[in-house]
Design a protein around this motif. Structure first.
Motif, mmCIF file in Angstrom:
data_model
loop_
_atom_site.group_PDB
_atom_site.id
_atom_site.type_symbol
_atom_site.label_atom_id
_atom_site.label_comp_id
_atom_site.label_asym_id
_atom_site.label_seq_id
_atom_site.Cartn_x
_atom_site.Cartn_y
_atom_site.Cartn_z
ATOM 1 N N GLN A 61 2.854 -63.394 56.539
ATOM 2 C CA GLN A 61 2.093 -63.357 55.295
ATOM 3 C C GLN A 61 2.081 -61.944 54.714
ATOM 4 O OE1 GLN A 61 -1.748 -64.809 56.437
ATOM 5 N NE2 GLN A 61 -1.104 -66.952 56.533
ATOM 6 N N ALA A 62 1.887 -60.955 55.573
ATOM 7 C CA ALA A 62 1.864 -59.568 55.098
ATOM 8 C C ALA A 62 3.216 -59.173 54.520
ATOM 9 C CB ALA A 62 1.478 -58.630 56.237
ATOM 10 N N GLU A 63 4.301 -59.572 55.185
ATOM 11 C CA GLU A 63 5.631 -59.223 54.683
ATOM 12 C C GLU A 63 5.951 -59.979 53.406
ATOM 13 O OE1 GLU A 63 8.773 -59.037 57.468
ATOM 14 O OE2 GLU A 63 7.651 -57.756 58.861
ATOM 15 N N SER A 64 5.485 -61.222 53.314
ATOM 16 C CA SER A 64 5.698 -61.994 52.094
ATOM 17 C C SER A 64 4.983 -61.358 50.908
ATOM 18 C CB SER A 64 5.218 -63.433 52.297
ATOM 19 O OG SER A 64 5.384 -64.197 51.123
ATOM 20 N N ALA A 65 3.870 -60.682 51.186
ATOM 21 C CA ALA A 65 3.117 -60.006 50.125
ATOM 22 C C ALA A 65 3.676 -58.625 49.805
ATOM 23 C CB ALA A 65 1.646 -59.880 50.529
ATOM 24 N N GLY A 66 4.763 -58.229 50.475
ATOM 25 C CA GLY A 66 5.425 -56.981 50.136
ATOM 26 C C GLY A 66 5.091 -55.799 51.018
ATOM 27 N N PHE A 67 4.361 -56.008 52.121
ATOM 28 C CA PHE A 67 4.010 -54.892 53.012
ATOM 29 C C PHE A 67 5.069 -54.719 54.097
ATOM 30 C CE2 PHE A 67 -0.008 -56.249 51.184
ATOM 31 C CZ PHE A 67 -0.613 -55.041 50.846
ATOM 32 N N ARG A 68 5.268 -53.470 54.537
ATOM 33 C CA ARG A 68 6.214 -53.149 55.603
ATOM 34 C C ARG A 68 5.457 -52.882 56.897
ATOM 35 N NH1 ARG A 68 7.173 -49.481 51.804
ATOM 36 N NH2 ARG A 68 6.787 -47.760 53.264
ATOM 37 N N HIS A 127 7.429 -82.751 54.181
ATOM 38 C CA HIS A 127 6.025 -82.746 54.614
ATOM 39 C C HIS A 127 5.731 -81.494 55.436
ATOM 40 C CE1 HIS A 127 2.131 -84.333 55.763
ATOM 41 N NE2 HIS A 127 2.433 -84.199 57.046
ATOM 42 N N LEU A 128 6.669 -81.122 56.320
ATOM 43 C CA LEU A 128 6.451 -79.944 57.143
ATOM 44 C C LEU A 128 6.342 -78.692 56.284
ATOM 45 C CD1 LEU A 128 6.268 -78.530 59.871
ATOM 46 C CD2 LEU A 128 8.766 -78.432 59.918
ATOM 47 N N ARG A 129 7.223 -78.545 55.293
ATOM 48 C CA ARG A 129 7.148 -77.372 54.408
ATOM 49 C C ARG A 129 5.802 -77.312 53.689
ATOM 50 N NH1 ARG A 129 12.618 -78.926 53.329
ATOM 51 N NH2 ARG A 129 14.119 -77.327 54.028
ATOM 52 N N ARG A 130 5.369 -78.463 53.202
ATOM 53 C CA ARG A 130 4.105 -78.502 52.444
ATOM 54 C C ARG A 130 2.922 -78.110 53.330
ATOM 55 N NH1 ARG A 130 0.239 -82.225 51.744
ATOM 56 N NH2 ARG A 130 1.373 -83.808 52.945
ATOM 57 N N ILE A 131 2.839 -78.694 54.531
ATOM 58 C CA ILE A 131 1.720 -78.402 55.423
ATOM 59 C C ILE A 131 1.794 -76.965 55.931
ATOM 60 C CG2 ILE A 131 0.708 -78.969 57.664
ATOM 61 C CD1 ILE A 131 0.080 -80.987 55.489
ATOM 62 N N PHE A 132 2.991 -76.509 56.270
ATOM 63 C CA PHE A 132 3.170 -75.154 56.794
ATOM 64 C C PHE A 132 2.715 -74.122 55.767
ATOM 65 C CE2 PHE A 132 5.203 -71.462 58.562
ATOM 66 C CZ PHE A 132 5.361 -71.727 59.908
ATOM 67 N N GLU A 133 3.137 -74.278 54.534
ATOM 68 C CA GLU A 133 2.754 -73.316 53.495
ATOM 69 C C GLU A 133 1.265 -73.387 53.190
ATOM 70 O OE1 GLU A 133 5.190 -72.948 50.061
ATOM 71 O OE2 GLU A 133 7.026 -73.468 51.105
ATOM 72 N N ALA A 134 0.700 -74.603 53.223
ATOM 73 C CA ALA A 134 -0.729 -74.743 52.945
ATOM 74 C C ALA A 134 -1.568 -74.093 54.044
ATOM 75 C CB ALA A 134 -1.099 -76.222 52.806
ATOM 76 N N GLN A 135 -1.117 -74.202 55.299
ATOM 77 C CA GLN A 135 -1.892 -73.675 56.413
ATOM 78 C C GLN A 135 -1.655 -72.190 56.669
ATOM 79 O OE1 GLN A 135 -4.199 -75.246 58.458
ATOM 80 N NE2 GLN A 135 -4.096 -76.971 57.032
ATOM 81 N N LEU A 136 -0.399 -71.737 56.525
ATOM 82 C CA LEU A 136 -0.055 -70.371 56.906
ATOM 83 C C LEU A 136 0.283 -69.459 55.740
ATOM 84 C CD1 LEU A 136 2.098 -71.084 60.101
ATOM 85 C CD2 LEU A 136 -0.362 -70.780 59.892
ATOM 86 N N GLY A 137 0.442 -70.030 54.556
ATOM 87 C CA GLY A 137 0.660 -69.187 53.385
ATOM 88 C C GLY A 137 2.086 -68.731 53.174
ATOM 89 N N VAL A 138 3.002 -69.133 54.045
ATOM 90 C CA VAL A 138 4.420 -68.790 53.907
ATOM 91 C C VAL A 138 5.230 -70.028 54.280
ATOM 92 C CG1 VAL A 138 4.169 -66.322 54.371
ATOM 93 C CG2 VAL A 138 4.508 -67.908 56.279
ATOM 94 N N SER A 139 6.503 -70.015 53.909
ATOM 95 C CA SER A 139 7.370 -71.130 54.271
ATOM 96 C C SER A 139 7.836 -70.981 55.718
ATOM 97 C CB SER A 139 8.589 -71.174 53.353
ATOM 98 O OG SER A 139 9.461 -70.088 53.646
ATOM 99 N N PRO A 140 8.293 -72.060 56.359
ATOM 100 C CA PRO A 140 8.833 -71.933 57.717
ATOM 101 C C PRO A 140 9.974 -70.924 57.811
ATOM 102 C CG PRO A 140 8.479 -74.249 57.185
ATOM 103 C CD PRO A 140 8.260 -73.472 55.913
ATOM 104 N N LEU A 141 10.844 -70.872 56.789
ATOM 105 C CA LEU A 141 11.954 -69.920 56.832
ATOM 106 C C LEU A 141 11.474 -68.476 56.722
ATOM 107 C CD1 LEU A 141 14.733 -71.723 54.747
ATOM 108 C CD2 LEU A 141 14.552 -71.460 57.236
ATOM 109 N N TYR A 143 8.588 -67.430 57.808
ATOM 110 C CA TYR A 143 7.987 -67.156 59.113
ATOM 111 C C TYR A 143 9.069 -66.818 60.133
ATOM 112 C CZ TYR A 143 5.058 -67.848 63.265
ATOM 113 O OH TYR A 143 4.373 -67.671 64.440
ATOM 114 N N LEU A 144 10.143 -67.605 60.147
ATOM 115 C CA LEU A 144 11.235 -67.374 61.093
ATOM 116 C C LEU A 144 11.926 -66.043 60.817
ATOM 117 C CD1 LEU A 144 13.020 -68.407 63.385
ATOM 118 C CD2 LEU A 144 14.397 -69.619 61.680
ATOM 119 N N GLN A 145 12.111 -65.719 59.540
ATOM 120 C CA GLN A 145 12.754 -64.448 59.190
ATOM 121 C C GLN A 145 11.926 -63.263 59.678
ATOM 122 O OE1 GLN A 145 15.666 -63.709 58.343
ATOM 123 N NE2 GLN A 145 15.889 -62.721 56.351
ATOM 124 N N THR A 146 10.599 -63.341 59.522
ATOM 125 C CA THR A 146 9.743 -62.264 60.002
ATOM 126 C C THR A 146 9.832 -62.135 61.517
ATOM 127 O OG1 THR A 146 8.203 -62.488 58.154
ATOM 128 C CG2 THR A 146 7.360 -61.444 60.142
#
Length: 491
Positions: A61-68, A127-141, A143-146
């Motif tokens: 989530q932090a990296e998705s928001a642009g933080f290093r 469904h997984l993408r929708r629930i994952f983003e709703a719960q964690l604020g980022v997509s599964p990809l 999350y995996l990239q981070t």
């Protein structure tokens, strides 16, 4: 932008940040808008002003928001967040998906896709993408990239492995994608991020964080009572353990040794890994985290168990460096004492284990390979004192593992794996639950038929002690594995 996770309380997070409270390490990360950096709560830099802080439940989530990531506190060292629920289906689905993405051995040498994770969980990828983003604020990809980037960052900082090798074992398909991801997310190339003077000897040293309280002596005492000479070493006084290890990665079997030393003032474990295991380092790190239960969340566990077991707040569930090995040792330990099981395991290792050269005198032999025990004759096992029924169970487990029909690690599907174990003659519910607790890392495993557990719970004289133990355990869900460890320790 608002914080992604609405369950975080920003003011409480800021107080934990000011106190450098290690109990919250990995439970949230702080993005500092004035620097563009995100940190762990234990970071020792000067505390930023409250108005400059944003709080995130996950590094992704932090990296998705642009933080290093901070180069000082190094977010990749934080224990991973683990949330378990028996009520919120959406949260459970998202957390299980994140767990699978965090588990390198769940996919072999493949790189997991959203479609594969969704299939494992029995839902559609949409469904997984929708629930994952709703719960964690980022997509599964995302999350995996981070996760890949933080793994690579740790290897760059703590080892002298070639950068091309770091890219490969971190999960990147090419150097071009690896370099592009680093520049895009961190504004640095991998070469710039690498620390000068990284160790280039025959070992690699990495650090692994955990959340206190942690009863180090109890954990090491558990392993010391079961130690196989030559395969394992345990030094309770120096807060150190070590072992030999064989692990599959990149299509090859890697062998070597490791030691793990607790640094309690810094709430971290210093892991030293031999050269032979370096190409499998992410999997080795994951196994050691599971072995020592470094990702446990004491706050959540104690909230459920403290009233029943007030003396066990620092206890963890001992894991396994090798699930197959743990399963064999569980069979050896059926209906006998820990000391007797250790004697049988020692004989098995001495007879069938491969020798290995290490600079540590106490580590000189690998635990027997699955292929070796799969071909073992009954007479050879019988000469070690192993009864016939357990001989058959050990050979069956070894054959299933050697043929790839049975996988015993934290990324294995729980229900089907437990069912497959119970289908093996000689393995009942106690053994399957014990393996699930330690090798599959199921926090709610409960060997209801365990005699020591009956004694600790005061139900040994009941007409149906297993049934009484099961009924007594209901309030401890979903942390019954931890309740079992606390009950055993009370004896």
């Amino acid at each position: 932008m608002p914080d992604h996770d609405v369950t975080l309380q920003p003011d409480a997070c800021y107080l934990a940040l000011k106190a450098k409270d290690a109990r919250f390490d990995g439970r949230f990360f702080t993005g500092v808008t004035s620097t563009g950096i995100y940190c762990r709560p234990v970071c020792r830099v000067r505390t930023p002003r409250r108005e400059n802080c944003r709080f995130f439940a996950h590094a992704a989530q932090a990296e998705s928001a642009g933080f290093r990531p901070c180069l000082r506190c190094r977010p990749e060292l934080a224990p991973r967040a683990q949330a378990w629920s028996i009520q919120d289906a959406s949260a459970t689905l998202a957390q299980q998906a994140a767990h699978l993405l965090d588990e390198p051995e769940a996919w072999g040498d493949e790189s997991p896709s959203v479609e594969q994770v969704a299939a494992r969980l029995g839902v559609s990828d949409r469904h997984l993408r929708r629930i994952f983003e709703a719960q964690l604020g980022v997509s599964p990809l995302q999350y995996l990239q981070t996760r890949r980037l933080l793994t690579a960052k740790q290897l760059l900082a703590d080892t002298a492995l070639p950068i091309t090798q770091v890219a490969l074992i971190s999960g990147f398909a090419s150097m071009r994608r690896f370099n592009a991801a680093f520049v895009q997310h961190y504004g640095l190339s991998p070469t710039q991020l690498r620390r000068e003077g990284a160790d280039d000897g025959e070992t690699r040293t990495v650090k692994l964080g955990y959340r206190p309280p942690y009863d180090v002596r109890a954990m090491l005492g558990f392993f010391a009572a079961r130690r196989i000479d030559g395969v394992e070493l345990v030094d309770v006084e120096r807060s150190r353990l070590g072992r030999t290890l064989a692990i599959e990665a990149q299509g090859r079997t890697h062998t070597g040794w490791l030691t793990a030393t607790f640094d309690e003032p810094r709430t971290q474990v210093v892991l030293e890994v031999s050269e032979g295991l370096c190409e499998a380092l992410p999997a080795v790190i994951r196994r050691v985290r599971a072995l020592l239960d470094l990702d446990a969340d004491p706050q959540a566990i104690n909230a459920v168990l403290h009233a029943s077991f007030p003396q066990g707040d620092g206890l963890r569930v001992p894991g396994a460096a090798n699930g197959y090995e743990l399963a064999v040792r569980a069979v050896l330990g059926q209906q006998i004492t820990v000391a007797a099981a250790r004697t049988l395991a020692q004989r098995l290792a001495d007879r069938f284990g491969d020798p290995i050269e290490t600079p540590v005198p106490a580590l000189r032999r690998l635990f027997p390979r699955a292929e070796v025990l799969a071909a073992a004759e009954g007479d050879a096992l019988g000469q070690l004192g192993i009864v016939r029924q357990r001989q058959a169970a050990i050979v069956a487990i070894a054959k299933a593992v050697a043929q790839g029909r049975l996988r015993l690690h934290g990324g294995a599907p729980l229900d089907t794996t437990v069912a497959a174990l119970k289908e093996i003659p000689g393995i009942g519910d106690w053994t399957a639950q014990y393996i699930a607790m330690r090798a599959l890392r199921w926090p709610d495993a409960f060997p209801a038929s365990d005699v020591a557990l009956h004694k600790a719970l005061g139900v040994r004289e009941a007409k149906h002690p297993a049934r009484e133990a099961e009924a007594a355990s209901t309030p401890w869900k979903p942390w019954r594995s931890y309740a079992v460890i606390r009950a055993w320790s009370s004896l």
